[in-house]
Design an enzyme around this catalytic site. Structure first.
Site, PDB file in Angstrom:
ATOM      1  N   ASP A  94      11.614 -19.111  -1.914  1.00 34.32           N
ATOM      2  CA  ASP A  94      10.907 -19.782  -3.058  1.00 34.32           C
ATOM      3  C   ASP A  94      11.910 -19.895  -3.829  1.00 34.32           C
ATOM      4  OD1 ASP A  94      11.694 -16.645  -4.614  1.00 34.32           O
ATOM      5  OD2 ASP A  94       9.253 -16.532  -5.118  1.00 34.32           O
ATOM      6  N   GLY A  97      11.883 -19.775  -9.352  1.00 34.21           N
ATOM      7  CA  GLY A  97      11.271 -19.924 -11.464  1.00 34.21           C
ATOM      8  C   GLY A  97       9.816 -19.767 -11.410  1.00 34.21           C
ATOM      9  N   GLY A 217       1.251 -23.320  -9.375  1.00 33.82           N
ATOM     10  CA  GLY A 217       0.224 -22.796 -10.049  1.00 33.82           C
ATOM     11  C   GLY A 217      -1.225 -22.190  -9.878  1.00 33.82           C
ATOM     12  N   ASP A 267       1.645 -17.356   1.530  1.00 33.41           N
ATOM     13  CA  ASP A 267       2.154 -16.303   1.197  1.00 33.41           C
ATOM     14  C   ASP A 267       1.440 -15.735   0.136  1.00 33.41           C
ATOM     15  OD1 ASP A 267       3.262 -17.634  -0.545  1.00 33.41           O
ATOM     16  OD2 ASP A 267       3.970 -15.629  -1.948  1.00 33.41           O
ATOM     17  N   CYS A 305      -9.519  -3.006  15.149  1.00 32.84           N
ATOM     18  CA  CYS A 305      -8.789  -3.826  14.420  1.00 32.84           C
ATOM     19  C   CYS A 305      -7.132  -2.976  15.379  1.00 32.84           C
ATOM     20  CB  CYS A 305      -7.979  -3.253  13.487  1.00 32.84           C
ATOM     21  SG  CYS A 305      -5.823  -3.271  13.028  1.00 32.84           S
ATOM     22  N   CYS A 307      -4.228  -2.466  15.295  1.00 28.58           N
ATOM     23  CA  CYS A 307      -3.176  -2.254  15.025  1.00 28.58           C
ATOM     24  C   CYS A 307      -2.444  -0.383  15.636  1.00 28.58           C
ATOM     25  CB  CYS A 307      -3.007  -2.352  13.649  1.00 28.58           C
ATOM     26  SG  CYS A 307      -3.473  -1.103  12.833  1.00 28.58           S
ATOM     27  N   CYS A 310      -4.893   1.821  13.293  1.00 32.87           N
ATOM     28  CA  CYS A 310      -6.062   2.099  14.110  1.00 32.87           C
ATOM     29  C   CYS A 310      -6.612   2.815  15.246  1.00 32.87           C
ATOM     30  CB  CYS A 310      -6.973   0.717  13.774  1.00 32.87           C
ATOM     31  SG  CYS A 310      -7.163  -0.092  12.182  1.00 32.87           S
ATOM     32  N   HIS A 336      -0.984  -1.969   8.447  1.00 29.42           N
ATOM     33  CA  HIS A 336      -2.861  -2.425   9.462  1.00 29.42           C
ATOM     34  C   HIS A 336      -2.937  -3.832   8.400  1.00 29.42           C
ATOM     35  CE1 HIS A 336      -7.439  -2.836   9.539  1.00 29.42           C
ATOM     36  NE2 HIS A 336      -6.828  -2.831   8.113  1.00 29.42           N
TER      37      HIS A 336
HETATM   38 ZN   LIG Z   1      -5.604  -1.791  11.725  1.00 26.83          ZN
END
Ligand SMILES: [Zn+2]
Length: 372
Positions: A94, A97, A217, A267, A305, A307, A310, A336
């Protein structure tokens, strides 16, 4: 001039959602994309290879924070951001600012210069559009942003218009200051939730022909419905064949709503910040991990999930980690939450491809009301 190229692959006939991809010197990125935020050159609590494994393709780093510490010249001497943080994929920085106007103590704002006091040690800095570009050229991200002024969402009309006009003037100065041909410099629209202001901002910025445009903004305190209606009239102002980036947004539902309105890039600190505050985003809604109801809960955080968190830990164990303030709790929830966001984006891209983005939104909303 730039090696950046955006290809619009598909537009959903039932909404404005689109599939695209852009090329950067550090790889190709498929859109819509969510970029995890690595504020100070690290996505807090997580290793770069973990980010890669969960499917994160591009990350964001904050110019303001890195310019204060360690300083952009240090990052440059250590090989630039990619080498510095060992992230070989695309990076966006970024402009700094937003933090100058929200974190630092402003001392003086001239026409084209902001003087501020560092929130870290009180030292004085000054920022100009050209300096914002030079810092980002030293940091070396693939996509860099024009310096903009982001006023509060409820700023009076004359202040909003002054910010729009200043942002337009600064964008031209940023473009003139750019030296590196391998970075894509994006312009940022301002104008709050006011249609005439957004039109004014687009009229000023589009002639500058940036390779991508951000909507700044928003997500600064306005109601979600106001954000969505602002996107309804702002996104159509932007060029069709350039990426559109909604800065700092947001909850999964906000991202889905924005994608349906034609936004490509996102983001937000929410998945990482909420993880550290013991709050998980799951396919059945928010889970507040400290809640007593999870004390003896043997289920994974999110049964849908894949991941590592999990796959390996129960809710009862995760709750325990937060109760005794073990750092693994925040790390496990960070893994996660970021994996969940990447899964939402993958599923959303697949839904757009099969013309079912609207159904995807309704299904998401229905599941969020379920009891996790
Ligand atoms: Zn997970």
């Amino acid at each position: 001039m730039t090696s950046f190229a955006f290809h619009l692959d598909y537009t959903d006939p039932t909404s404005r959602a689109r599939l695209g991809r852009f090329e950067t010197p550090h790889g190709v990125v498929e859109t819509p994309i969510f970029m995890p935020v690595g504020t100070r050159g690290t996505v807090k609590g997580i290793w770069p290879d973990e980010l890669r494994e969960m499917g994160a393709k591009m990350i964001l780093a904050n110019t303001y924070h890195l310019a204060l510490r360690p300083g952009e010249s240090v990052v440059k001497d250590l090989g630039g951001l990619h080498a510095f943080m060992n992230w070989q994929g695309p990076i966006l920085t970024d402009s700094g600012g937003y933090q100058v106007f929200s974190l630092a103590e402003l001392r003086q704002m001239d026409r084209d210069r902001v003087v501020f006091k560092s929130h870290v040690d009180g030292s004085m800095f000054d920022l100009t559009p050209a300096r914002a570009v030079q810092i980002q050229e030293d940091l070396g991200a693939d996509v860099i942003m024009c310096l903009d002024e982001c006023p509060p969402h409820d700023a009076p009309a004359e202040k909003m218009q002054a910010a729009v006009d200043r942002t337009t003037r600064w964008a031209a100065l940023c473009r003139d200051a750019q030296k590196r041909p391998d970075q894509a410099l994006f312009g940022i629209l301002q104008g709050g939730t006011d249609q005439a202001m957004r039109e004014r901002s687009a009229e000023g910025l589009l002639p500058l022909d940036f390779p991508g445009y951000a909507i700044g903004g928003l997500s600064v305190g306005e109601a979600p419905a106001d954000m969505y209606s602002t996107l309804d009239f702002t996104v159509p102002l932007l060029p069709e064949h350039k990426p559109r980036y909604l800065m700092g947004v947001g909850r999964p539902i906000d991202i889905i709503e924005a994608v349906l309105r034609g936004v490509d890039m996102f983001d937000c600190v929410m998945p990482t910040r909420n993880a550290r505050n013991a709050t998980a985003f799951t396919s059945h809604g928010l889970v507040k991990m400290r809640n007593l109801r999870y004390q003896r809960d043997t289920r994974p955080l999110d049964a849908n999930c894949n991941c590592p968190t999990c796959q390996q830990f129960s809710r009862g164990y995760l709750r325990h980690l937060f109760q005794v303030e073990e750092m693994l709790g925040a790390q496990a929830l960070t893994v996660h939450n970021l994996a969940y966001y990447q899964q939402v984006m993958r599923d959303l891209r697949a839904a757009i491809k099969s013309n079912s983005a609207q159904e995807f939104r309704l299904d998401h909303l229905a599941r969020m009301t379920a009891d996790p």
